[in-house]
Design an enzyme around this catalytic site. Sequence first.
Site, short mmCIF file in Angstrom:
data_model
loop_
_atom_site.label_atom_id
_atom_site.label_comp_id
_atom_site.label_asym_id
_atom_site.label_seq_id
_atom_site.Cartn_x
_atom_site.Cartn_y
_atom_site.Cartn_z
N VAL A 9 0.96 -1.05 0.28
CA VAL A 9 -0.30 -0.33 -0.25
C VAL A 9 0.75 1.01 0.05
O VAL A 9 2.09 1.23 0.27
CB VAL A 9 -0.97 0.18 1.28
CG1 VAL A 9 -2.19 -1.40 1.14
CG2 VAL A 9 -0.09 0.29 2.38
N SER A 10 0.84 2.41 -0.93
CA SER A 10 1.34 3.09 -0.50
C SER A 10 1.82 4.15 0.28
O SER A 10 2.77 4.91 0.12
CB SER A 10 0.86 4.30 -2.23
OG SER A 10 0.17 3.58 -2.95
N THR A 11 0.83 4.51 1.75
CA THR A 11 0.55 5.12 2.82
C THR A 11 0.40 4.54 3.92
O THR A 11 -0.06 3.24 3.61
CB THR A 11 0.48 6.88 2.09
OG1 THR A 11 -1.53 5.90 3.02
CG2 THR A 11 -0.24 7.49 1.28
#
Length: 188
Positions: A9-11
């Site tokens: 996941v990006s964050t």
Amino acid sequence: MATIGYARVSTREQNPDGQTDALEAAGCDKIFVEHASGALAKRPALTDALGYLREGDSLVVTKLDRLGRSVRNLKQIADELQQRGVGFRALSQGIDTTTPGGRLFFHMLAAIAEFEHDLIVERTHDGLAAARARGRKGGPKFKMTPTKIRQARAMYDEGAHTVQEIADTFGVSRPTIYRHLADHVERA
């Protein structure tokens, strides 16, 4: 033969549960989870997952974009896995490089991406050559003309202005003024 999952996941605020659930349902023995942008070159969980894999294992992701930063990067990872005798599966796209059809599909995607990259490079070279033929040069436009440089030198030599004031007057940075002052000293 182990089946290893990789979720990203990006964050930190995003939740990887949907990916991990799909990877568990796909029979993954171990799952590595990354909280980082795909654009980052350093992804520690991916490095750990790749290091964990042994010949005969398979790496599984939910989608191709979870693994690579670009199609070229995906191809590099897939080539490395293939050289090591490790399979690769992307659940959403139905790609499974342990089958001949899966390898063919993956390599077709990679070939199209490489072709697109080569076209971009070719167009860039053609555009630069056309610009040079018209007498245009690349690079940034100079902010300081010879007249402005002489004026800045005169202001500096007067001693009544700071370098910051001179820079503000001409709308440039202090390093730009210092560079032109240094050029003048070297030429003198």
